[in-house]
Design an enzyme around this catalytic site. Structure first.
Site, short mmCIF file in Angstrom:
data_model
loop_
_atom_site.label_atom_id
_atom_site.label_comp_id
_atom_site.label_asym_id
_atom_site.label_seq_id
_atom_site.Cartn_x
_atom_site.Cartn_y
_atom_site.Cartn_z
N TYR A 142 32.54 35.23 24.95
CA TYR A 142 33.98 35.60 23.62
C TYR A 142 34.80 35.13 24.13
O TYR A 142 35.58 34.52 23.24
CB TYR A 142 34.21 37.16 23.86
CG TYR A 142 35.52 37.79 23.14
CD1 TYR A 142 35.64 38.44 21.65
CD2 TYR A 142 36.56 38.02 24.13
CE1 TYR A 142 36.46 39.06 20.78
CE2 TYR A 142 37.44 38.62 23.48
CZ TYR A 142 37.41 38.81 21.85
OH TYR A 142 38.60 39.66 21.65
N SER A 164 43.16 35.17 22.40
CA SER A 164 43.13 36.57 23.31
C SER A 164 43.34 36.27 24.93
O SER A 164 43.08 34.82 25.33
CB SER A 164 41.69 36.92 23.24
OG SER A 164 41.44 38.02 24.70
#
Lengths: 442, 248
Positions: B152, B139
């Site tokens: 995250y 990501s």
């Protein structure tokens, strides 16, 4: 969120949720009503419910295909475009397609859509073998011509008012090529147009584009287009290499709302005249890919924005065959008299009515027109409604945004039977309801 | 390979990106091995892929939160796939991750420990064979820790670094490693978020980029090019300033 049909009128603030799997229990709540929504291509208020509009687009799995019979089983949110992309290369084509491929299977059943082959093959519902429906009690029912027959007939063309269609199966038909041999024949007036339809009964596909600004002796002058799928052997050599290409044609985009002054009497008149000339010049049969033949407007993404921010309404009615010549002429005269014009004016001869209790098609002529929403449009629609009503016709609920309950009731003689079935499936008061059903007091 | 057909494994096939990747690979001619926590739920996806593409699909159980990190999946794979795509991920809730160590651990294990161990084990077998492509969906959040999602983000940063190291170690082995940084994607993970449409990819776009990256043996890809520029700028801001900027 603000939600509307394809015509962008009316616009309503709706709570929208996506159904993600076959479990609907959280959604069926006696305290509110709901309506299932496919790809939002019905024009008016059929797929709007402020309480809960349930998007079916995530229910897009195909479930089974029988390569012997062509029977496809799929979830209701599968797009017709997906069916075409998947099966045209294998030599299969849907039995009936409407004027856009961006509709869902569930939507095609709920509106019981018809196509250019209605005079021969009937509506989409005629090719549906069975469907699974969730009713208000949360039960999943398999409906067909042998099980829950009444519910099956009420759901085909039932505008989502009997429950939520989860999946269906229908038969595709074999094709040898993705090309249609099509010809366009110009006609001078309405009589000639209708005579040509009668003479074209053996053509699988036929439709007419009417120049709706023509008046007097030229009233009803048209370009009648008819076609039939081509066999492999008859393809010209340049097309032989890939006879079954699904050919995604380039798409144009309408990036913003056009100023509504763009569509005025002059521009529509010009467009109509040009279109008519072009048709005359291009006479004779020629091969054309199924995409531009069946879905000419799909090339322009978001073409509904051409009508500007206020949106537009589509008016489609059908008149019984015997009353069609006088009735269609009256409708066309009324439209021509306002000088409002309509970009799209489409005439088609329909075959006998199918089994759907609320299905639109019946034997006779159907006329589809669209008008930008502006002052005076509602009055014009009311006048058209009155003519339709007077000639024993009815309006297409998938397009309607303005009809009154009284006129609608007279147009749909099987409404009583439908309401009885719906009361059983949707409960009382009915759990499945839309802005359309509220407006028409269904 | 079996009879000329290459096999691709998709781990996390129930996710929106996983499903799109599976479809794109099937259309590209791969036989599929789909893995997810609950294989029973994959039945709906496998039927769909079979009807649409006519390709072969097998279903496998894999939960990266299992004690072995889901590595037992490898013993169920026959043949060993030519391509493996790991789409496993969990955004979690940043506030909850800050207050509740269990929640934070779940996010870290799902985004880093599990995927890294899986990719590592697959890499061993691919290296022995001397061929294969490993694709990790990481990501842009891993490019720099931000207040809004650093639990995250840090796990994704770990995964990105792991893939980078793996790629460099295997450079001469015939095994290739692709790192994918999708940016915003319209999925269940981002349902209800108000995302700018020009920065937001559809799952199908991510899938097409993955297939292209496999074919062209790319190293690190951003699905929409604009994200490469955005992350370049975000990484370039000095920490002294960065900590005062409130990123949306």
């Amino acid at each position: 969120m603000k939600l509307s049909g394809w015509g962008r009128y009316p616009v309503l603030d709706c709570r929208m949720e996506r159904l993600r799997d076959h479990n609907l229990h959280g959604m069926l709540d006696r305290r509110h009503t709901l309506i299932a929504r496919g790809n939002g291509r019905s024009y008016g208020d059929a797929a709007l419910n402020p309480d809960l509009t349930l998007s079916m687009l995530a229910m897009d799995r195909m479930q089974a295909f029988d390569a012997e019979t062509g029977r496809l089983t799929c979830e209701a949110g599968v797009l017709l475009a997906d069916v075409l992309d998947t099966f045209v290369p294998r030599g299969w084509f849907p039995p009936v397609v409407p004027g856009t491929k961006f509709v869902t299977v569930g939507g095609m059943i709920a509106a019981d859509v018809h196509g250019k082959n209605h005079h021969r093959d009937g509506s989409f519902g005629a090719h549906v073998e069975s469907l699974t429906l969730v009713t208000a009690d949360g039960k999943v029912r398999e409906c067909s011509r042998s099980e829950h027959v009444d519910l099956f007939r009420a759901t085909i063309g039932g505008m989502g008012l009997t429950g939520v269609i989860l999946s269906a199966n229908f038969r595709l038909k074999p094709i040898e090529t993705a090309f249609v041999m099509a010809e366009t024949v110009p006609t001078r007036d309405l009589d000639e147009t209708m005579a040509l339809f009668e003479a074209s009964r053996d053509w699988p596909y036929s439709v007419a584009w009417i120049d709706c600004l023509a008046r007097g002796a030229r009233l009803g002058r048209s370009l009648v287009s008819r076609g039939t799928f081509m066999a492999c052997g008859s393809l010209p050599s340049r097309l032989v290499r890939e006879p079954l290409c699904p050919a995604p044609v380039g798409r144009l985009m309408v990036p913003f709302d056009a100023p509504s002054v763009l569509l005025n009497r002059a521009s529509i008149g010009l467009y109509n005249a040009l279109y008519y000339r072009r048709g005359q010049v291009r006479g004779g049969a020629r091969p054309i890919h199924f995409n531009p033949f069946f879905f000419p407007l799909d090339r322009i993404e978001a073409w509904n924005r051409l009508y500007g921010r206020r949106g537009f309404v589509q008016y489609q009615c059908v008149l019984p065959r015997a009353k069609s010549p006088a009735g269609i002429a009256a409708l066309l005269e009324r439209v021509a008299a306002t000088g409002q014009g309509s970009f799209l004016a489409v005439l088609k001869l329909l075959g006998p009515a199918g089994e759907g209790m609320m299905s639109f098609p019946m034997e006779g002529y159907t006329l589809a027109l669209d008008f930008p929403m502006r002052n005076g449009t509602l009055a014009l629609l009311d006048a058209l409604d009155e003519i339709t009503h007077r000639h024993g016709g009815r309006v297409y609920l998938a397009k309607d945004a303005c009809c009154t309950p009284e006129r609608m009731r007279e147009g749909y003689p099987r409404l009583g039977a439908f309401e009885a079935v719906r009361a059983e499936a949707a409960g009382a008061p009915p759990m499945f309801a839309s802005e359309l059903s509220r407006r028409l007091t269904l | 390979m079996n009879g000329g057909v290459e096999t691709a494994l998709v781990i996390g096939a129930m996710s929106d990106i996983g499903r799109a990747v599976a479809h794109a690979l099937a259309e590209d001619g791969y036989a599929l091995q789909l893995a997810a926590r609950d294989p029973a739920r994959l039945e709906r996806e496998t039927r769909d892929i079979r009807v649409r593409t006519g390709g072969a699909v097998t279903v496998h159980r894999c939960d990266v939160l299992d004690e072995d990190g889901g590595v037992s999946l490898l013993d169920t794979l026959d043949p060993l796939p030519d391509v493996a795509v790991c789409v496993v991920g969990l955004l979690g809730d940043q506030a909850e991750s800050q207050q509740n160590p269990d929640a934070a651990e779940r996010v870290i294990r799902t985004n880093y420990i599990g995927p890294a161990l899986l990719m590592g084990s697959l890499a061993e077998r691919f290296e022995q064979r001397g061929s294969g492509v490993l694709v990790g969906i990481s990501s842009v959040a891993g490019d720099r820790g931000r207040a809004a999602n650093y639990v995250y983000g840090s796990a994704k940063a770990g995964f990105t670094a792991f893939l980078s190291g793996l790629r460099n170690r295997l450079a001469t082995s015939g095994v290739h490693v692709v790192t994918v940084k999708p940016g915003f994607v319209r999925t269940r993970m981002t349902d209800g978020m108000d995302l700018p449409s020009w920065l937001t990819a559809e799952p199908e776009e991510v899938a097409a980029a993955v297939v292209k990256a496999i074919r062209r043996r790319r190293d690190v890809i951003y699905v929409r090019g604009i994200w490469r520029l955005i992350m370049l700028i975000i990484r370039a801001v000095p920490e002294r300033m960065f900590k005062w900027i409130k990123w949306a």
